[in-house]
Design a protein around this motif. Structure first.
Motif, PDB file in Angstrom:
ATOM      1  N   VAL A 171      15.217  12.968  44.801  1.00 53.29           N
ATOM      2  CA  VAL A 171      15.921  12.286  43.703  1.00 53.29           C
ATOM      3  C   VAL A 171      16.762  13.276  42.907  1.00 53.29           C
ATOM      4  O   VAL A 171      17.860  12.941  42.446  1.00 53.29           O
ATOM      5  CB  VAL A 171      14.913  11.571  42.788  1.00 53.29           C
ATOM      6  N   ALA A 172      16.288  14.503  42.756  1.00 50.69           N
ATOM      7  CA  ALA A 172      17.039  15.511  42.002  1.00 50.69           C
ATOM      8  C   ALA A 172      18.421  15.737  42.610  1.00 50.69           C
ATOM      9  O   ALA A 172      19.406  15.954  41.888  1.00 50.69           O
ATOM     10  CB  ALA A 172      16.253  16.821  41.949  1.00 50.69           C
ATOM     11  N   SER A 173      18.519  15.654  43.935  1.00 54.99           N
ATOM     12  CA  SER A 173      19.817  15.861  44.590  1.00 54.99           C
ATOM     13  C   SER A 173      20.790  14.722  44.291  1.00 54.99           C
ATOM     14  O   SER A 173      22.001  14.893  44.411  1.00 54.99           O
ATOM     15  CB  SER A 173      19.626  15.998  46.106  1.00 54.99           C
ATOM     16  N   GLU A 174      20.266  13.576  43.888  1.00 53.85           N
ATOM     17  CA  GLU A 174      21.105  12.412  43.606  1.00 53.85           C
ATOM     18  C   GLU A 174      21.558  12.351  42.149  1.00 53.85           C
ATOM     19  O   GLU A 174      22.503  11.631  41.824  1.00 53.85           O
ATOM     20  CB  GLU A 174      20.336  11.132  43.942  1.00 53.85           C
ATOM     21  N   PHE A 175      20.872  13.081  41.258  1.00 56.78           N
ATOM     22  CA  PHE A 175      21.185  13.040  39.830  1.00 56.78           C
ATOM     23  C   PHE A 175      21.339  14.468  39.309  1.00 56.78           C
ATOM     24  O   PHE A 175      20.453  15.002  38.632  1.00 56.78           O
ATOM     25  CB  PHE A 175      20.079  12.317  39.056  1.00 56.78           C
ATOM     26  N   PRO A 176      22.472  15.122  39.604  1.00 51.20           N
ATOM     27  CA  PRO A 176      22.639  16.532  39.234  1.00 51.20           C
ATOM     28  C   PRO A 176      22.647  16.798  37.731  1.00 51.20           C
ATOM     29  O   PRO A 176      22.410  17.932  37.319  1.00 51.20           O
ATOM     30  CB  PRO A 176      23.984  16.904  39.870  1.00 51.20           C
ATOM     31  N   ASP A 177      22.894  15.768  36.925  1.00 53.72           N
ATOM     32  CA  ASP A 177      22.940  15.962  35.472  1.00 53.72           C
ATOM     33  C   ASP A 177      21.583  15.737  34.793  1.00 53.72           C
ATOM     34  O   ASP A 177      21.468  15.868  33.576  1.00 53.72           O
ATOM     35  CB  ASP A 177      23.974  15.021  34.843  1.00 53.72           C
ATOM     36  N   VAL A 178      20.577  15.394  35.569  1.00 60.96           N
ATOM     37  CA  VAL A 178      19.231  15.179  35.032  1.00 60.96           C
ATOM     38  C   VAL A 178      18.381  16.412  35.341  1.00 60.96           C
ATOM     39  O   VAL A 178      18.508  17.019  36.410  1.00 60.96           O
ATOM     40  CB  VAL A 178      18.592  13.919  35.639  1.00 60.96           C
ATOM     41  N   LYS A 179      17.518  16.778  34.391  1.00 57.17           N
ATOM     42  CA  LYS A 179      16.604  17.907  34.589  1.00 57.17           C
ATOM     43  C   LYS A 179      15.275  17.368  35.124  1.00 57.17           C
ATOM     44  O   LYS A 179      14.706  16.428  34.556  1.00 57.17           O
ATOM     45  CB  LYS A 179      16.353  18.653  33.284  1.00 57.17           C
ATOM     46  N   PHE A 180      14.774  17.979  36.174  1.00 56.64           N
ATOM     47  CA  PHE A 180      13.526  17.546  36.803  1.00 56.64           C
ATOM     48  C   PHE A 180      12.488  18.670  36.724  1.00 56.64           C
ATOM     49  O   PHE A 180      12.798  19.822  37.033  1.00 56.64           O
ATOM     50  CB  PHE A 180      13.769  17.150  38.259  1.00 56.64           C
ATOM     51  N   GLU A 181      11.269  18.315  36.322  1.00 56.37           N
ATOM     52  CA  GLU A 181      10.176  19.280  36.203  1.00 56.37           C
ATOM     53  C   GLU A 181       8.986  18.775  37.019  1.00 56.37           C
ATOM     54  O   GLU A 181       8.527  17.646  36.827  1.00 56.37           O
ATOM     55  CB  GLU A 181       9.761  19.423  34.731  1.00 56.37           C
ATOM     56  N   HIS A 182       8.495  19.630  37.932  1.00 55.42           N
ATOM     57  CA  HIS A 182       7.387  19.238  38.792  1.00 55.42           C
ATOM     58  C   HIS A 182       6.166  20.092  38.525  1.00 55.42           C
ATOM     59  O   HIS A 182       6.241  21.325  38.557  1.00 55.42           O
ATOM     60  CB  HIS A 182       7.787  19.358  40.263  1.00 55.42           C
ATOM     61  N   ALA A 183       5.041  19.447  38.258  1.00 55.06           N
ATOM     62  CA  ALA A 183       3.802  20.163  37.964  1.00 55.06           C
ATOM     63  C   ALA A 183       3.074  20.535  39.257  1.00 55.06           C
ATOM     64  O   ALA A 183       2.891  19.689  40.135  1.00 55.06           O
ATOM     65  CB  ALA A 183       2.890  19.308  37.091  1.00 55.06           C
ATOM     66  N   THR A 184       2.674  21.800  39.331  1.00 53.50           N
ATOM     67  CA  THR A 184       1.779  22.378  40.352  1.00 53.50           C
ATOM     68  C   THR A 184       2.414  22.580  41.721  1.00 53.50           C
ATOM     69  O   THR A 184       1.727  22.984  42.657  1.00 53.50           O
ATOM     70  CB  THR A 184       0.471  21.569  40.522  1.00 53.50           C
ATOM     71  N   GLY A 185       3.701  22.336  41.867  1.00 52.10           N
ATOM     72  CA  GLY A 185       4.333  22.517  43.170  1.00 52.10           C
ATOM     73  C   GLY A 185       4.910  23.912  43.348  1.00 52.10           C
ATOM     74  O   GLY A 185       4.563  24.851  42.629  1.00 52.10           O
ATOM     75  N   TYR A 186       5.849  24.037  44.310  1.00 49.55           N
ATOM     76  CA  TYR A 186       6.456  25.346  44.549  1.00 49.55           C
ATOM     77  C   TYR A 186       7.931  25.259  44.957  1.00 49.55           C
ATOM     78  O   TYR A 186       8.602  26.275  45.068  1.00 49.55           O
ATOM     79  CB  TYR A 186       5.673  26.111  45.625  1.00 49.55           C
ATOM     80  N   LYS A 187       8.461  24.054  45.175  1.00 44.99           N
ATOM     81  CA  LYS A 187       9.865  23.922  45.554  1.00 44.99           C
ATOM     82  C   LYS A 187      10.731  23.646  44.321  1.00 44.99           C
ATOM     83  O   LYS A 187      10.347  22.874  43.442  1.00 44.99           O
ATOM     84  CB  LYS A 187      10.043  22.797  46.571  1.00 44.99           C
TER      85      LYS A 187
END
Length: 385
Positions: free
Chosen positions: A129-145
Motif C-alpha cells: 500500500v505504501a507504494s500506492e500512496f507516496p504522500d502518506v507516511k507508513f509505520e510498521h511495528a516489529t518488522g524489518y522492511k
C-alpha cells in the motif's frame, strides 16, 4: 410711511447682518476639523489548519490489557499531547494478510497522513500500500522492511523477559518453566531465549518447555497451552501472546505467571509476579511531531528498550524475594546505562553449538537472525511462521 432716516437705518442693519453671516460662515469653514478616516476592518484570522489525520491498525481487540491495548494507550497519548492538531482513528481485530491490506489502503484513501500497523504480519500488506500512496507516511511495528515512505519501529521485549527469568528462577519449585509462544519468528525466539538466560543466572540447570499456539490472540488456545504446560510440570509461565488467559490459568491452578504488554496484575493477583510492559506513547508522539514539522523520514528502523523508557518490568509482587528484586534492579540499571547486553557470549544452542563467542555482545543483525533455542529450552524450533 417710513421716513428717510428710518429707511436708511434699516438698510444699514441689514447690510451688517449679511456681512456677519458671511463672516460667521467663513469662520466655521476655516475652523472645521477633518473627520477621522474610518477604522480599517479587523483582519480576518487565518483559518486553523486541518488536523493531521493519524490511524492505527490492531491485530486484536483493544480490550483492557495486552498488545493492542498498549498500542491504543499510545494513540491516546498522542491525542492528549497534540489536542485538536491531530485527529486519530483505529481499526481493531484486523487479521494479517489480505484483510490488513484492504484496511490499510482504506485508511490511506480516507486522508490519513500517517498510519501505524502494529503487528509483524502487516509488513508485506503495508509495503504494498505504501507504494500506492507516496504522500502518506507508513509505520510498521516489529518488522524489518522499509521504503521511502515507510519505516519500522520496535521494542526490546527480550530485556523484560531476561529480568522475568531472574524472578521465575527464584519462584519455581519444579525447576521447570513454561512459555506460551505465538509464532516461531526471531522476535519471539529472542524472548524465549532471554527468559531462560535470565533464569540460568540463578539456577544454571533450569528447564523451559514451549507450547506454540500460532496466533497472537486467542484466549481459548492460550488457556489450553498454559494448562498443558502446567500439566507437564511447569509452575511459572510466561507468554508472547496478547490476552490475559495465561495469567488467569496460572491463577486457577495455584501457579505463577507474568503479565505481558501491559499491567495485568488485576487479572490474576495471586499468580502475578510482574508485568513486562511497553510504553508506545513517546515513540508515537515523536513520529507525529515529525510529520507536523515536515522532518519525518522513511527507510529507517528504530528500536528502543529499557534505556529509552519503552520497555520495563513493573508491579513486582511482594512474594518475590528481595534478592531477586535487587538483581532485577541491577540489570535494569545496566540496561538503562547501556553497559549491559542480554545476549553476551558465550551462548550455545540446545544442541551444544556455540552461537555467540565468549565476550561478544550481539549486534542487531545477530538478533534479527535468531532461529534457535538456547541450552535449557526443550524441543526444536518449528519451521517458519
Amino acid at each position: 410711511m417710513i421716513d428717510n432716516a428710518k429707511r436708511a437705518w434699516l438698510k444699514t442693519a441689514a447690510s451688517v447682518a449679511a456681512v456677519g453671516l458671511v463672516a460667521g460662515g467663513a469662520l466655521v469653514g476655516c475652523g472645521k476639523k477633518e473627520e477621522p478616516a474610518p477604522a480599517p476592518a479587523p483582519a480576518t484570522e487565518a483559518p486553523k489548519p486541518a488536523p493531521l489525520k493519524a490511524a492505527w491498525v490492531y491485530v486484536g481487540p483493544v480490550g483492557d490489557a495486552g498488545w493492542s491495548y498498549a498500542h491504543d494507550l499510545g494513540r491516546k497519548a498522542v491525542e492528549a499531547h497534540f489536542g485538536d492538531k491531530v485527529q486519530t482513528t483505529f481499526v481493531e481485530s484486523v487479521p494479517e494478510g489480505a484483510d490488513a491490506e484492504r484496511v490499510i489502503r482504506d485508511l490511506a484513501a480516507q486522508g490519513n497522513k500517517i498510519i501505524f500497523a502494529t503487528s509483524f504480519g502487516y509488513m508485506e500488506p503495508m509495503l504494498k500500500v505504501a507504494s500506492e500512496f507516496p504522500d502518506v507516511k507508513f509505520e510498521h511495528a516489529t518488522g524489518y522492511k522499509t521504503a521511502p515512505n515507510m519505516r519500522v519501529y520496535d521494542a526490546s521485549f527480550y530485556q523484560d523477559t531476561y529480568m522475568a527469568g531472574i524472578i521465575a528462577a527464584h519462584m519455581t519449585k519444579t525447576n521447570t518453566l513454561g512459555f506460551v509462544g505465538s509464532f516461531p519468528i526471531p522476535e519471539v525466539l529472542r524472548n524465549i531465549n532471554a527468559f531462560v538466560l535470565g533464569a540460568q543466572t540463578v539456577k544454571p540447570n533450569i528447564k523451559l518447555k514451549v507450547v506454540w499456539v500460532n496466533t497472537w490472540f486467542d484466549p481459548p488456545k492460550e488457556t489450553e497451552a498454559a494448562q498443558s504446560l502446567i500439566n507437564q510440570g511447569a509452575d511459572v509461565l510466561l507468554q508472547n501472546t496478547d490476552s490475559t488467559a495465561v495469567l488467569q490459568t496460572a491463577e486457577k491452578n495455584g501457579k505463577y505467571a507474568f503479565g505481558w504488554d501491559s499491567d495485568m496484575s488485576s487479572f490474576g493477583p495471586k499468580a502475578h509476579l510482574a508485568s513486562a510492559i511497553v510504553n508506545w506513547g513517546p515513540y508515537y508522539i515523536q513520529a507525529v511531531q515529525e510529520v507536523l514539522d515536515g522532518t519525518w523520514q522513511g527507510e529507517k528502523r528504530t528500536i528502543w528498550g529499557v534505556k529509552e523508557g519503552l520497555n520495563d518490568l513493573i508491579k513486582i509482587a511482594d512474594v518475590v524475594p528481595e534478592e531477586a528484586k535487587k538483581k532485577v534492579e541491577e540489570v535494569k540499571a545496566g540496561l538503562k546505562s547501556g553497559e549491559f547486553e542480554v545476549f553476551t557470549g558465550p551462548i550455545v544452542d540446545n544442541t551444544g553449538k556455540e552461537v555467540l563467542a565468549k565476550g561478544v555482545k550481539a549486534d542487531q543483525a545477530w538478533k534479527d537472525q535468531v532461529n534457535f533455542f538456547v541450552k535449557g529450552v526443550e524441543g526444536k524450533v518449528p519451521s517458519g511462521k
